[in-house]
Design a protein around this motif. Structure first.
Motif, short mmCIF file in Angstrom:
data_model
loop_
_atom_site.label_atom_id
_atom_site.label_comp_id
_atom_site.label_asym_id
_atom_site.label_seq_id
_atom_site.Cartn_x
_atom_site.Cartn_y
_atom_site.Cartn_z
N ILE A 100 0.83 -1.20 -0.11
CA ILE A 100 0.09 -0.06 0.11
C ILE A 100 0.82 1.31 -0.18
O ILE A 100 0.65 2.24 -0.71
CB ILE A 100 -0.96 -0.08 1.27
N GLN A 101 1.95 1.40 0.92
CA GLN A 101 2.82 2.67 0.84
C GLN A 101 3.47 2.73 -0.45
O GLN A 101 3.60 4.02 -0.62
CB GLN A 101 3.81 2.26 1.94
N GLU A 102 3.86 1.75 -1.04
CA GLU A 102 4.45 1.82 -2.51
C GLU A 102 3.56 2.76 -3.40
O GLU A 102 4.12 3.28 -4.48
CB GLU A 102 4.75 0.65 -3.29
N LYS A 103 2.28 2.73 -3.23
CA LYS A 103 1.26 3.39 -4.00
C LYS A 103 0.91 5.08 -3.51
O LYS A 103 0.47 5.57 -4.25
CB LYS A 103 -0.20 2.68 -4.15
N GLN A 104 1.48 5.49 -2.36
CA GLN A 104 1.40 6.69 -1.96
C GLN A 104 1.72 7.70 -3.00
O GLN A 104 1.15 8.79 -3.03
CB GLN A 104 1.97 6.94 -0.72
N ASP A 105 2.81 7.64 -3.64
CA ASP A 105 3.10 8.63 -4.47
C ASP A 105 2.55 8.60 -6.06
O ASP A 105 2.77 9.34 -6.73
CB ASP A 105 4.55 8.44 -4.73
N ASP A 106 1.74 7.60 -6.04
CA ASP A 106 1.04 7.30 -7.58
C ASP A 106 -0.47 8.27 -7.29
O ASP A 106 -1.42 7.60 -6.85
CB ASP A 106 1.00 5.98 -7.68
N TYR A 115 -4.72 5.53 1.75
CA TYR A 115 -3.74 5.31 2.65
C TYR A 115 -3.31 6.57 3.20
O TYR A 115 -3.20 7.06 4.35
CB TYR A 115 -2.62 4.52 2.54
N ALA A 116 -3.05 7.13 2.24
CA ALA A 116 -2.21 8.80 2.69
C ALA A 116 -3.45 9.66 3.35
O ALA A 116 -3.11 10.30 4.65
CB ALA A 116 -1.84 9.53 1.55
#
Length: 683
Positions: A100-106, A115-116
Motif C-alpha cells: 500500500i505504501q508503495e502506491k502513496q506517490d502514485d 492510505y495517505a
C-alpha cells in the motif's frame, strides 16, 4: 459456512473419481519439495526450543509441545491474544503495508490516496467532528416513529451496526442463487448473556458499557447523558432477552426461514418495519431469509415501545463506534478503551499504520490481493497444497467405506458428496473491479462512507442472481481457512499457507499434522453437526437414515461431554454443544490427516529426525499451530462467543487418537489418558 479461526473465498479443481488415483500418487509432492531445502522453523519444521520437556505429553500435550514458548514469549501490548496464526497475520500486515505504501506517490492509485488520507492524522483532527455532523443532525431530527425505518436503512448502507444485520450469501435450499439474509442485532455487547447473566465478571462489563455509552454521547456533543444511557441499556437488555442463544442461532436447520417481500409485512410496527427497510436499502430484493423470526417479531415491538430519545441515542452511539476509524482520535480511543481494553484486556492500541493498513485492505481488498499473490505466493505452493488436499479427500472416502455405524445407502450418498468437493487454494480466478469507488484526497470520513456504500451495493446487487463461484468469502491475504456447506467448497487463502501452517520445505509429517489436519478439519465440516445437513448438491436437506443419524448424534454427545468438562478459567467451562462442530472438525481433521500422512509414506518407515519418530513429528506439528497466549478477559469472552474451543483444548483432541498414545507412550494415570472405549471416534 465454517471458519478455522474466529475472525477475530480461484475456484479450485472439482474433485471426482477420475482424480482419486492421481491424488494418491501425487501425495508425496510435499515430501519432494522439502528435499535439500531448509524449513522456515527449526530443523524439520518444528520449534524444539519452544517445548517444555518437564511436562509429560500424557498430562498436558499443549504444555509439552509449547510450554517453553508460552513461558518465554512476551505478550505484545497491542494484542489480546498472540500465537502462531497471529504472527502470520502480523507478517501479512507488514507485507500489505509495503504494498500500500508503495502506491502513496502514485496519484492514480486509490490505494495510495486512501492510505495517505488515513495517515494524515493532523488533517483528521483539524476537521474534528464536522464530517459526521450532517448525519448526526439527521438522527437528532427523528421526531416521528415512522422515520426510524428509513434511518435504519440508511445506516445499514453506511456500514453502521444497527438493529438489523444484513448479509448476502448462497441460498441453502437453492445453492444456484444468492439471497439476502437478516441476522439478529440491536445490542452493543457481544453476547446476550453479558446483559442477562448474574456472574460478577458480566456485571462489571455492564458497568463499563454504560460508562462507554455516556462517553460516546459526550463525544457527539450530547449533555445530561446519565439518564439517557440508562434508557439505552434498558432497551438493549430487552432486545437481548429476545435474541436466540448462540447454539440455536448457529443451527442451520433452525435458522432457515424464507419470506417474500410481501410476507415481511408481518415484521412491522410503527417504529420498525422490515419491509420498509428492505425497500429502501435493497430495492431489487423480492425474497429474504429472516434467520431468527421470533426475534425479528419481538424486535419490532421492543423498538416501538422505546422512547424516541433512546432510539436516537442508541443510533448516535452506534454511528460513532462503527465509524470510529474515520473520526478524531478521541473517538477511536474510546472505542478501543471499551471493546479492546475492557472486553479483551488489550493494554495498547495498534500503531496508526497498522490500523490504516487494515482499513485500506478492507476497502480495496482485491486490488491489494492481486499484488500480494504475485509477490508472496509461489505457484509451487498452490500445487503442493492442492495435492495434499486431494489426498485427504481420498482418505476421507476410504474412512467412510470402513465405518461400521453407517448404512450402505448413506455411505453412497456421502461418497457422492465428496465427488462434488471444490478445493480452492491461494486466490480467486477473478478479482473485483473498483472503478466505481471514489477515493478523495483529504476526505477520510467521506472515503469510509463511500467505501461502505460501495460494498453494500455490490453485495446486495448479487441477490437473487446466479451464484458467482469466483466470489471468495475471505480475501487471499486472510490468515484463515473455511468450508462452505452449500457450495461444497474448502478454501485456503494464500496468506494462510505459510509456516507453521504450511511449509513445502518442512518435513511432511509436520505439514500433515498442521495444514493437513486443518484441511481435514475443513473437509469434515461438510459432515459435522451442521454440514451433515447438506446433501451431495449442497442443499439443506436430510440424507441420513434415522439409524445413522442416531449413531452420529451419540458420538457428538460424547464429544460434548468431553469438552464440557474442560475448565480453562475457574468456574468457566468450554461449551461443548456450542463448540461441537469445530471439535468434530478438529477430531476428524486430525484423524484424516494421520491416515493421509501414513499413505504418503507408501509403505516405507518414516525417518527418525532429531530423535523424533514420524508419528511424534506429526502430532507436534498439530500442537505447534495452536501455540497461543491469551489474556484472561479475552479468554472469558472467547468461551462465551467463539464456536471454537480455546487453543489448549484444541490441542488436547489428540487424546482421542490411538496413534498418539503409542507415539508418546501415554499410560493409564496420565491426565489426558482415556480408556480405548472412551475415546471418541466419529469419522
Amino acid at each position: 459456512m465454517r471458519l478455522l479461526l474466529a475472525p477475530i473465498l480461484l475456484a479450485g479443481t472439482m474433485f471426482s473419481a477420475a482424480t482419486a488415483t492421481y491424488a494418491q500418487e501425487a501425495a508425496p509432492a510435499t515430501a519432494a519439495a522439502s528435499q535439500g531445502a531448509k524449513p522456515e522453523i527449526g530443523t524439520f519444521g518444528f520449534d524444539e526450543t519452544g517445548m517444555d520437556k518437564s511436562v509429560k505429553p500424557g498430562d498436558d500435550f499443549y504444555g509439552y509441545a509449547s510450554g517453553g514458548w508460552v513461558k518465554n514469549t512476551p505478550m505484545p501490548a497491542d494484542k489480546a491474544m498472540y500465537g502462531s496464526y497471529i504472527i502470520l497475520r502480523d507478517l501479512t500486515t507488514e507485507r500489505l503495508r509495503g504494498i500500500i505504501q508503495e502506491k502513496q506517490d502514485d496519484p492514480s492509485s486509490k490505494l495510495g490516496r486512501a492510505y495517505a488520507t488515513f495517515m494524515d492524522a493532523a488533517k483528521v483532527e483539524s476537521l474534528g467532528m464536522a464530517p459526521i455532523q450532517p448525519w448526526l443532525a439527521k438522527i437528532r431530527g427523528l421526531t416521528d416513529r415512522k422515520g426510524y425505518s428509513a434511518l435504519t436503512a440508511e445506516a445499514m448502507q453506511m456500514g453502521i451496526y444497527g438493529p438489523i444485520l444484513p448479509w448476502v450469501w448462497t441460498d441453502d435450499k437453492q445453492p444456484e442463487r444468492m439471497i439476502l439474509q437478516i441476522d439478529q442485532g440491536g445490542t452493543g455487547l457481544p453476547d446476550r448473556d453479558m446483559y442477562l447473566s448474574d456472574k460478577p465478571a458480566f456485571a462489571k462489563i455492564r458497568a463499563d458499557y454504560v460508562a462507554h455509552l455516556g462517553r460516546v454521547l459526550a463525544l457527539a456533543g450530547e449533555t445530561n447523558v446519565e439518564a439517557r444511557v440508562a434508557a439505552v441499556m434498558a432497551l438493549e437488555t430487552e432486545i437481548a432477552k429476545a435474541q436466540w442463544t448462540r447454539e440455536d442461532a448457529s443451527d442451520m436447520g433452525k435458522t432457515y426461514h424464507k419470506f417474500t417481500l410481501a410476507e415481511t409485512a408481518q415484521f412491522a410496527s410503527p417504529a420498525l418495519n422490515l419491509q420498509t427497510v428492505l425497500k429502501a436499502a435493497a430495492p431489487n430484493v423480492t425474497e429474504v431469509l429472516v434467520r431468527e423470526p421470533s426475534w425479528m417479531t419481538a424486535m419490532t415491538q421492543i423498538v416501538d415501545k422505546a422512547s424516541l430519545e433512546a432510539l436516537r441515542d442508541q443510533m448516535i452511539v452506534r454511528s460513532l463506534d462503527s465509524l470510529a476509524p474515520a473520526l478524531p482520535d478521541a473517538v477511536e480511543a474510546e472505542r478501543f478503551a471499551f471493546y479492546d481494553k475492557a472486553l479483551k484486556g488489550t493494554p495498547e492500541r495498534e500503531e496508526r499504520w497498522k490500523r490504516g493498513t487494515t482499513l485500506v485492505n478492507a476497502q480495496l481488498r482485491d486490488e491489494v490481493a492481486q499484488i500480494y499473490v504475485q509477490r508472496y505466493f509461489p505457484p509451487e505452493y498452490k500445487a503442493a497444497m492442492t495435492d495434499l488436499a486431494k489426498n485427504l479427500l481420498v482418505v476421507m472416502g476410504d474412512r467412510i467405506d470402513k465405518l461400521d455405524w453407517m448404512e450402505p445407502v448413506t455411505k453412497a450418498k456421502a461418497k457422492e458428496k465428496l465427488k462434488g468437493f471444490v478445493i480452492r487454494v491461494g486466490y480467486p480466478d477473478k478479482f473485483r473491479d473498483y472503478a466505481g469507488l471514489e477515493v478523495r484526497d483529504g476526505d477520510l470520513f467521506g472515503n469510509v462512507i463511500r467505501a461502505n456504500r460501495f460494498e453494500f451495493a455490490w453485495s446486495v446487487g448479487r441477490t437473487e442472481r446466479p451464484t458467482e463461484r469466483s466470489d471468495w468469502y475471505m480475501s487471499p491475504q486472510t490468515v484463515n481457512a473455511n468450508a462452505t456447506y452449500n457450495r461444497l467448497e474448502i478454501t485456503f487463502p494464500a496468506a494462510f499457507l505459510q509456516a507453521p501452517a504450511f511449509d513445502p520445505k518442512a518435513d511432511p509429517a509436520v505439514n500433515y499434522g498442521a495444514i493437513g489436519a486443518i484441511a481435514g478439519h475443513e473437509i469434515s465440516h461438510h459432515f459435522d453437526d451442521q454440514g451433515a445437513k447438506y446433501n451431495e448438491k449442497g442443499i439443506l436437506a436430510n440424507w441420513w437414515t434415522p439409524k445413522d443419524l442416531a449413531a452420529f448424534d451419540a458420538a457428538g454427545k460424547a464429544l460434548i461431554a468431553q469438552y464440557d468438562a474442560y475448565e480453562p478459567l475457574p468456574g468457566e467451562h468450554v461449551k461443548g454443544e456450542f463448540t461441537l462442530g469445530e471439535n468434530i472438525g478438529d477430531l476428524a481433521g486430525l484423524t484424516i490427516a494421520y491416515d493421509a500422512y501414513q499413505r504418503s509414506l507408501n509403505g516405507k518407515p518414516a525417518p527418525v529426525i532429531n530423535g523424533y519418530t514420524g508419528d511424534q513429528r506429526f502430532f507436534l506439528g498439530w500442537a505447534q499451530f495452536w501455540r497461543v497466549k491469551q489474556r484472561e478477559e479475552h479468554l472469558r469472552q472467547h468461551l462465551l462467543t467463539d464456536a471454537h474451543s480455546p487453543a489448549t483444548q484444541r490441542t488436547w483432541v489428540v487424546r482421542n487418537l490411538d496413534a498418539w498414545y503409542k507415539a508418546f507412550d501415554v499410560k493409564p494415570g496420565d491426565k489426558l489418558y482415556l480408556a480405548p472405549a472412551d475415546r471418541v471416534r466419529v469419522w
